[in-house]
Design a protein around this motif. Structure first.
Motif, short mmCIF file in Angstrom:
data_model
loop_
_atom_site.label_atom_id
_atom_site.label_comp_id
_atom_site.label_asym_id
_atom_site.label_seq_id
_atom_site.Cartn_x
_atom_site.Cartn_y
_atom_site.Cartn_z
N ARG A 298 -7.77 -3.30 5.66
CA ARG A 298 -9.02 -3.53 6.40
C ARG A 298 -9.70 -4.82 5.96
O ARG A 298 -10.19 -5.61 6.78
CB ARG A 298 -9.96 -2.34 6.22
CG ARG A 298 -9.63 -1.15 7.10
CD ARG A 298 -10.76 -0.15 7.12
NE ARG A 298 -11.02 0.41 5.79
CZ ARG A 298 -10.45 1.51 5.32
NH1 ARG A 298 -9.58 2.16 6.07
NH2 ARG A 298 -10.75 1.96 4.13
N LYS A 299 -9.74 -5.04 4.63
CA LYS A 299 -10.38 -6.26 4.12
C LYS A 299 -9.63 -7.49 4.60
O LYS A 299 -10.24 -8.49 5.03
CB LYS A 299 -10.43 -6.23 2.58
CG LYS A 299 -11.08 -7.47 1.98
CD LYS A 299 -11.33 -7.31 0.50
CE LYS A 299 -10.07 -7.22 -0.31
NZ LYS A 299 -10.36 -7.20 -1.77
N HIS A 302 -10.31 -8.15 8.32
CA HIS A 302 -11.67 -8.64 8.52
C HIS A 302 -11.76 -10.12 8.17
O HIS A 302 -12.32 -10.93 8.93
CB HIS A 302 -12.65 -7.82 7.69
CG HIS A 302 -14.08 -8.05 8.05
ND1 HIS A 302 -15.13 -7.42 7.43
CD2 HIS A 302 -14.66 -8.87 8.98
CE1 HIS A 302 -16.26 -7.83 7.97
NE2 HIS A 302 -16.01 -8.71 8.90
#
Length: 351
Positions: A298-299, A302
């Motif tokens: 997810r990081k 993003h």
């Protein structure tokens, strides 16, 4: 005066000195020594001694660590059925051995194996009261004397250290930890395994998990220390990669944030002008592995939506292919000129 029974003229040059000094009753009988002769030599004051059931030391003095290891393996290899022996490799031009090493499926494991692997935090073999020997689960064999029998449903392939078959480091660690209650001792063994490059943390934790040891508080603490040690070693390799392969200096160990907005995550190295980041994956394979990996993903997604290129590197890749990883980072830095400018982010020291 005791008569030392004559041994057969069968050549013994294929045996190491310790193998000549430690023999089983079957080996002695094959060389012409009767049971009566063995009993005579092992009487009080005799020239020989019984070191383990069916295993004899052909001198009267104290046993050496090498003799005790060899005796433990011979004891574990004894079986009513014929023992499958490990063949001795023969170099070209050398004479074919007359007999194979009679170790069967037995392997040294636990603290004794770690000492043979060169662990400074493991006691030397001479000081060990017990030698752990790994055997198949269905073997009819009991612990006795200095030998503790460790059973396994799946016997690992042996590693050989000074001619002695031993369990690989991760399995030896798990068998050692199973018998230890001292948290400092467990932590010392696990961190040395990673710090000195004996194995990677994932293989260690995998073996601990298989042995059902991860629920013990002192083992959990040691695994946390192992993860910290792994990160420290990986960071050192990352610094080396940057400087030895001529990469521009990044800013180290930073947090990224959007101006007035949320925290984007921590990074191990970041090149602000090129918007390229390196993140070390030092996860230990614990119960929450999937959740942790999802957070990594997810990081990364993003940051890449904001125009930041994230290079994901594992400690193993840094250790085994540092030059290749440097090329990957250099390529990402060079490619930054062909990308749209990244969103403005605030770079702060990692807290």
């Amino acid at each position: 005066m005791n008569r030392i029974p004559p041994l057969s003229p069968r050549p013994l040059h294929h045996l190491s000195p310790v193998q000549r000094r430690v023999q089983t009753s079957a080996q002695l009988r094959s060389r012409g020594v009767t049971t009566a002769d063995i009993n005579e030599q092992c009487r009080p004051g005799g020239a020989w001694q019984q070191i383990l059931p069916g295993v004899f030391l052909l001198h009267s003095g104290p046993s050496t660590p090498e003799e005790r290891l060899h005796a433990a393996l011979l004891y574990a290899a004894r079986s009513p059925a014929p023992v499958r022996a490990a063949r001795i490799p023969v170099q070209p031009g050398a004479e074919e051995p007359h007999a194979a090493q009679p170790y069967g499926d037995a392997l040294i494991t636990g603290l004794a194996a770690l000492a043979l692997h060169g662990f400074s935090s493991a006691p030397p073999p001479l000081s060990l009261d017990t030698i752990d020997v790994l055997v198949p689960r269905l073997r009819r064999l009991r612990s006795t004397g200095c030998v503790r029998i460790v059973r396994t449903p799946s016997l690992p392939a042996p590693a050989f250290v000074a001619g002695v078959p031993v369990a690989a480091v991760p399995r030896a660690l798990a068998d050692a930890v199973a018998e230890l209650t001292d948290a400092d001792a467990v932590r010392g063994l696990l961190t040395e395994a990673v710090r000195d490059g004996h194995c990677d943390p994932a293989s260690v934790v995998r073996e601990l998990k298989e042995a059902r040891l991860l629920g013990l508080p002192h083992v959990v603490d040691a695994v946390d220390a192992l993860k910290a040690e792994c990160r420290a070693v990986a960071e050192t390799h990352l610094y080396r990669m940057v400087h030895e392969h001529g990469l521009p200096d990044p800013v180290w160990n930073v947090d990224l944030r959007l101006p007035g907005g949320p925290h984007l995550g921590g990074l191990d190295a970041y090149w602000p002008e090129q918007a390229v980041a390196v993140e070390l994956d030092t996860r230990a394979p614990r119960q929450d592995e999937d959740a942790v990996w999802s957070e990594y993903a997810r990081k990364r997604e993003h940051l890449e939506r904001l125009g930041v290129t994230v290079v994901h590197i594992t400690p193993r890749k840094l250790r085994e292919s540092m030059e290749h990883q440097a090329t990957v980072v250099r390529t990402a830095l060079m490619a930054s000129t062909d990308r749209d400018p990244a969103a403005y982010v605030v770079v702060l020291p990692r807290s």
